[in-house]
Design an enzyme around this catalytic site. Structure first.
Site, mmCIF file in Angstrom:
data_model
loop_
_atom_site.group_PDB
_atom_site.id
_atom_site.type_symbol
_atom_site.label_atom_id
_atom_site.label_comp_id
_atom_site.label_asym_id
_atom_site.label_seq_id
_atom_site.Cartn_x
_atom_site.Cartn_y
_atom_site.Cartn_z
ATOM 1 N N HIS A 1 0.836 -1.195 0.000
ATOM 2 C CA HIS A 1 0.000 0.000 0.000
ATOM 3 C C HIS A 1 0.876 1.253 0.000
ATOM 4 O O HIS A 1 2.106 1.178 0.099
ATOM 5 C CB HIS A 1 -0.931 -0.012 1.209
ATOM 6 C CG HIS A 1 -1.955 -1.105 1.145
ATOM 7 N ND1 HIS A 1 -2.927 -1.266 2.106
ATOM 8 C CD2 HIS A 1 -2.164 -2.103 0.246
ATOM 9 C CE1 HIS A 1 -3.692 -2.313 1.795
ATOM 10 N NE2 HIS A 1 -3.243 -2.833 0.677
ATOM 11 N N GLU B 1 1.459 3.758 2.105
ATOM 12 C CA GLU B 1 2.298 4.059 3.265
ATOM 13 C C GLU B 1 3.561 3.189 3.274
ATOM 14 O O GLU B 1 4.659 3.653 3.579
ATOM 15 C CB GLU B 1 1.526 3.823 4.573
ATOM 16 C CG GLU B 1 0.207 4.573 4.650
ATOM 17 C CD GLU B 1 -0.977 3.731 4.210
ATOM 18 O OE1 GLU B 1 -1.963 3.669 4.946
ATOM 19 O OE2 GLU B 1 -0.899 3.129 3.113
ATOM 20 N N ALA C 1 -21.429 9.462 -27.348
ATOM 21 C CA ALA C 1 -21.024 10.516 -28.278
ATOM 22 C C ALA C 1 -22.274 11.038 -28.976
ATOM 23 O O ALA C 1 -23.212 10.276 -29.256
ATOM 24 C CB ALA C 1 -20.032 9.977 -29.301
ATOM 25 N N ARG D 1 -11.377 3.362 -20.429
ATOM 26 C CA ARG D 1 -11.662 1.942 -20.206
ATOM 27 C C ARG D 1 -10.599 1.286 -19.328
ATOM 28 O O ARG D 1 -10.912 0.407 -18.532
ATOM 29 C CB ARG D 1 -11.753 1.207 -21.545
ATOM 30 C CG ARG D 1 -12.973 1.582 -22.377
ATOM 31 C CD ARG D 1 -12.940 0.890 -23.731
ATOM 32 N NE ARG D 1 -14.088 1.250 -24.560
ATOM 33 C CZ ARG D 1 -14.264 0.834 -25.809
ATOM 34 N NH1 ARG D 1 -13.353 0.041 -26.375
ATOM 35 N NH2 ARG D 1 -15.338 1.196 -26.492
ATOM 36 N N THR E 1 -26.840 -2.196 -29.679
ATOM 37 C CA THR E 1 -25.498 -1.662 -29.932
ATOM 38 C C THR E 1 -24.553 -2.784 -30.357
ATOM 39 O O THR E 1 -23.738 -2.619 -31.269
ATOM 40 C CB THR E 1 -24.954 -0.961 -28.678
ATOM 41 O OG1 THR E 1 -25.775 0.164 -28.373
ATOM 42 C CG2 THR E 1 -23.523 -0.486 -28.887
ATOM 43 N N ASP F 1 -22.964 -2.316 -33.991
ATOM 44 C CA ASP F 1 -21.555 -1.903 -33.976
ATOM 45 C C ASP F 1 -20.567 -3.063 -33.921
ATOM 46 O O ASP F 1 -19.386 -2.864 -34.241
ATOM 47 C CB ASP F 1 -21.283 -0.991 -32.773
ATOM 48 C CG ASP F 1 -22.036 0.330 -32.852
ATOM 49 O OD1 ASP F 1 -22.568 0.643 -33.934
ATOM 50 O OD2 ASP F 1 -22.091 1.036 -31.833
ATOM 51 N N ARG G 1 -7.512 -1.265 -27.196
ATOM 52 C CA ARG G 1 -6.485 -1.391 -28.244
ATOM 53 C C ARG G 1 -5.817 -0.066 -28.589
ATOM 54 O O ARG G 1 -4.725 -0.067 -29.156
ATOM 55 C CB ARG G 1 -7.097 -2.030 -29.499
ATOM 56 C CG ARG G 1 -8.225 -1.235 -30.130
ATOM 57 C CD ARG G 1 -9.017 -2.088 -31.145
ATOM 58 N NE ARG G 1 -10.115 -1.337 -31.740
ATOM 59 C CZ ARG G 1 -11.305 -1.203 -31.163
ATOM 60 N NH1 ARG G 1 -11.521 -1.728 -29.967
ATOM 61 N NH2 ARG G 1 -12.263 -0.524 -31.774
ATOM 62 N N GLY H 1 -26.760 1.169 -25.934
ATOM 63 C CA GLY H 1 -27.145 2.349 -26.687
ATOM 64 C C GLY H 1 -28.073 3.255 -25.895
ATOM 65 O O GLY H 1 -28.107 3.218 -24.655
#
Length: 347
Positions: A54, A56, A160, A189, A201, A205, A212, A289
């Site tokens: 951790h 610390e 978008a 991501r 979607t 798509d 990537r 979507g």
């Protein structure tokens, strides 16, 4: 300069370095820590990838002569842990090193800590200051805090849209933003644990939902497909990345692929979130979507929305969702604008 201002200055540095751990520490929070002696920073540390030391511990390990720690102040964004997990309790190490003073940003909401680390330091005679830049430290670990307090992942809605408010065309994939904005999305991501799209979607798509365009870990891919209509030759079934398909047909598990049967006669969002909570996923990006995103909005089950807007005009298509909240940031990427909106349900 007052002690309060000095403490705030050093805590701000802790917050800054803590962000180096974003995306790699789950299910642990990402924490920053520094060691100060006579207003000079001697060491800095942030939380290692899960299973590692951790913040610390990483800071303390940089000090060659432990004897000086008795004269030092340890700053840390989140109270030192007080339980055994993958590593021993950090508060025990802090006590053993006999720090003169410890300054903590905020308490840890995890049930096995939740003030116990703070109390143990006090009980062992250490001068402890709590609540320095507390809101900023809570903001830093909003994912971790939401997960433990609300028993669900932190939910990020992302889409978008064109300048006139459209986000897609029926049955046709059409890019809205530029490639640099798409690269930013892939960076996002890597910072979160799971990503979800609806059946439509997935069919239109055929998304890969991977990273990537940016170096980092791929999130868990999730889709909602009641009758398992997504073709088996689509990316979601390529078994390259851990993937969960929620459906009404069957439970089945194969390499990197899990079919999870849920009840579609009732609201499907709660069982999906419960599945993620039970499997220790602290964050979820909902990428589409429009119908899927709208389900989360209608239930007020979202924490922030990230909206990428281009300067294109389509004049027709699928309308983008509308969310109401506080705009916390905005940036321009060539001809695109990225706006982050925070849900104010708890304000």
């Amino acid at each position: 300069m007052t002690q309060q201002l000095i403490d705030e200055r050093y805590m701000a540095r802790c917050i800054q370095i803590a962000q180096n751990g974003l995306g790699s520490t789950y299910p642990n929070p990402f924490v920053g820590s520094i060691i100060v002696h006579n207003q000079k920073i001697l060491a800095e540390g942030y939380t290692s990838a899960y299973g590692g030391p951790h913040a610390e511990v990483n800071a303390i390990r940089q000090i060659k002569d432990d004897s000086i720690l008795k004269e030092c102040t340890l700053y840390v964004t989140l109270e030192p842990c007080s339980h055994y997990g993958k590593t021993p309790p950090c508060c025990d190490l802090v006590i053993a090193k006999e720090f003169k003073r410890v300054v903590i940003g905020t308490l840890d909401p995890f049930a096995e800590v939740n003030g116990q680390g703070y109390l143990r330091l006090l009980e062992n005679g250490i001068d402890v200051t709590l609540g320095i830049l507390e809101e900023e430290c809570k903001e830093l670990n909003r994912r971790f805090i939401t997960f433990h307090q609300e028993k669900r992942p932190y939910i990020i809605l992302k889409w978008a849209q064109t300048q006139d408010g459209y986000m897609g065309h029926d049955d046709v994939q059409k890019w809205i933003t530029n490639r640099y904005s798409r690269q930013l999305v892939h960076e996002w991501r890597t910072e979160e644990q799971a990503i979800l799209v609806g059946k439509k979607t997935a069919l239109v798509d055929n998304p890969q939902l991977n990273t990537r365009f940016w170096e980092g870990k791929n999130p868990l891919r999730i889709s909602i497909d009641k009758f398992l209509a997504i073709p088996r030759n689509f990316h979601l079934y390529d078994q390259s990345i851990p993937t969960v398909i929620f459906n009404a047909i069957e439970d089945r598990e194969d390499k990197n692929l899990k079919l999870v049967k849920i009840d579609f006669d009732s609201n499907i969002i709660p069982p999906i979130l419960d599945y993620l909570y039970q499997n220790n996923f602290q964050t979820l990006i909902v990428e589409g979507g429009s119908d899927t995103i709208q389900k989360f909005i209608d239930m007020n089950l979202w924490d922030e929305a990230r909206v990428l807007s281009s300067n294109a005009f389509w004049n027709q298509g699928i309308l983008a969702p509308i969310v109401r909240g506080k705009r916390v940031s905005q940036q321009k990427i060539i001809n695109d604008h990225v706006t982050v909106i925070r849900n104010q349900k708890n304000d």
